[in-house]
Design an enzyme around this catalytic site. Structure first.
Site, mmCIF file in Angstrom:
data_model
loop_
_atom_site.group_PDB
_atom_site.id
_atom_site.type_symbol
_atom_site.label_atom_id
_atom_site.label_comp_id
_atom_site.label_asym_id
_atom_site.label_seq_id
_atom_site.Cartn_x
_atom_site.Cartn_y
_atom_site.Cartn_z
ATOM 1 N N GLY A 1 0.759 -1.255 0.000
ATOM 2 C CA GLY A 1 0.000 0.000 0.000
ATOM 3 C C GLY A 1 0.786 1.299 0.000
ATOM 4 C CD GLU B 1 0.848 0.696 7.280
ATOM 5 O OE1 GLU B 1 0.384 0.912 6.132
ATOM 6 O OE2 GLU B 1 0.703 -0.382 7.867
ATOM 7 C CG ASP B 2 -1.579 1.827 2.947
ATOM 8 O OD1 ASP B 2 -1.438 1.507 4.152
ATOM 9 O OD2 ASP B 2 -2.155 1.082 2.130
ATOM 10 C CG ASP C 1 -9.357 0.875 8.858
ATOM 11 O OD1 ASP C 1 -10.115 1.771 9.219
ATOM 12 O OD2 ASP C 1 -9.760 -0.185 8.339
ATOM 13 C CE LYS D 1 -10.306 3.792 6.563
ATOM 14 N NZ LYS D 1 -11.087 3.032 5.558
ATOM 15 C CB VAL E 1 -9.940 5.964 0.375
ATOM 16 C CG1 VAL E 1 -10.948 6.978 0.879
ATOM 17 C CG2 VAL E 1 -8.943 5.605 1.476
HETATM 18 P P1 IMP Z 1 -5.413 -1.637 10.043
HETATM 19 O O1 IMP Z 1 -4.534 -2.769 10.452
HETATM 20 O O2 IMP Z 1 -6.873 -1.928 10.286
HETATM 21 O O3 IMP Z 1 -5.008 -0.298 10.624
HETATM 22 O O4 IMP Z 1 -5.362 -1.547 8.485
HETATM 23 C C1 IMP Z 1 -4.260 -1.190 7.829
HETATM 24 C C2 IMP Z 1 -4.284 -1.741 6.411
HETATM 25 O O5 IMP Z 1 -5.600 -2.019 5.934
HETATM 26 C C3 IMP Z 1 -3.715 -0.698 5.507
HETATM 27 O O6 IMP Z 1 -2.315 -0.798 5.403
HETATM 28 C C4 IMP Z 1 -4.445 -0.977 4.220
HETATM 29 O O7 IMP Z 1 -3.741 -1.916 3.452
HETATM 30 C C5 IMP Z 1 -5.775 -1.552 4.628
HETATM 31 N N1 IMP Z 1 -6.854 -0.535 4.586
HETATM 32 C C6 IMP Z 1 -7.507 0.000 5.625
HETATM 33 N N2 IMP Z 1 -8.416 0.904 5.234
HETATM 34 C C7 IMP Z 1 -8.342 0.954 3.882
HETATM 35 C C8 IMP Z 1 -9.016 1.730 2.864
HETATM 36 O O8 IMP Z 1 -9.889 2.577 3.116
HETATM 37 N N3 IMP Z 1 -8.636 1.466 1.579
HETATM 38 C C9 IMP Z 1 -7.671 0.573 1.249
HETATM 39 N N4 IMP Z 1 -7.006 -0.150 2.159
HETATM 40 C C10 IMP Z 1 -7.338 0.034 3.467
HETATM 41 MG MG MG Z 2 -4.121 -3.105 1.517
#
Ligand code: IMP
Ligand code: MG
Length: 187
Positions: A43, A99-100, A103, A131, A153
């Site tokens: 990402g 990081e991208d 979430d 987010k 997104v």
């Molecule tokens: P987390 O572990 O829930 O914080 O998620 C992190 C990963 O989930 C990111 O590095 C993304 O690859 C993916 N992700 C979370 N939200 C989105 C989104 O809105 N679009 C695309 N990828 C997302």
């Molecule tokens: Mg991803």
């Protein structure tokens, strides 16, 4: 035919401006440090490539590949895995994880724990997108490009089923017609 696509939410101009600002800030903050930048793939590849070029320091680059979720569903802590580890030794280095998007916070929290165990001199996190509404674990983020509402997104590295990563801006996933899709590509 209805197609899943995205309506622009962050334009290329806004993105460029913000990346420049982040680059300037990081340049100041790491002026007397030993900066090792770690891009989290896949990402972060687009953001990372732009960000490193906005930093005016003798930094070093590295990458780490982690599993991504197959769907838009919340990530499950137990399912996060390192697919390909970094090449550089983290010990004693000033590490900046890139990081991208943050979430639930699970991925960053997992990576921080892994990297801290390798005894870096310092460890900070920079994310293009945040987010906060969806956070499930507390995790401190040091640099944030944009804070977004609870929307899925794509673009600028972010995917839906490994597609749309090459979209040059950030878009909210939506159902649009083929004609609209073409229009948005041309934005
Ligand atoms: P987390 O572990 O829930 O914080 O998620 C992190 C990963 O989930 C990111 O590095 C993304 O690859 C993916 N992700 C979370 N939200 C989105 C989104 O809105 N679009 C695309 N990828 C997302
Ligand atoms: Mg991803």
């Amino acid at each position: 035919m209805e197609r899943i696509f995205g309506r622009p939410i962050i334009t290329q101009d806004e993105m460029q401006k913000r990346v420049r600002e982040l680059g300037n800030q990081i340049t100041l903050d790491y002026a007397d440090k030993n900066l090792l930048m770690v891009g989290v793939l896949k990402g972060a590849f687009a953001f990372y490539a732009d960000l490193v070029r906005a930093i005016r320091l003798l930094l070093r680059v590295d990458f780490i590949v982690v599993t991504t979720r197959a769907t838009q569903k919340r990530s499950v802590a137990g399912k996060i895995k390192i697919l390909s580890d970094m090449a550089e030794d983290v010990t004693g280095q000033d590490v900046l994880l890139v990081e991208d998007i943050v979430d639930s916070g699970m991925t960053v929290s997992f990576l921080k724990k892994k990297l801290l165990a390798r005894k870096p001199k310092s460890l900070k996190v920079c994310t293009l997108l945040d987010k906060p509404e969806r956070r499930k674990v507390r995790v401190s983020i040091d640099y944030v490009g944009f804070t977004l509402p609870n929307k899925y997104v794509v673009g600028y590295g972010l995917d839906y089923q490994n597609r749309y990563r090459n979209l040059p801006y950030i878009a909210v996933m939506d159902k649009v017609s083929e004609a609209e899709e073409l229009f948005y590509w041309q934005e």
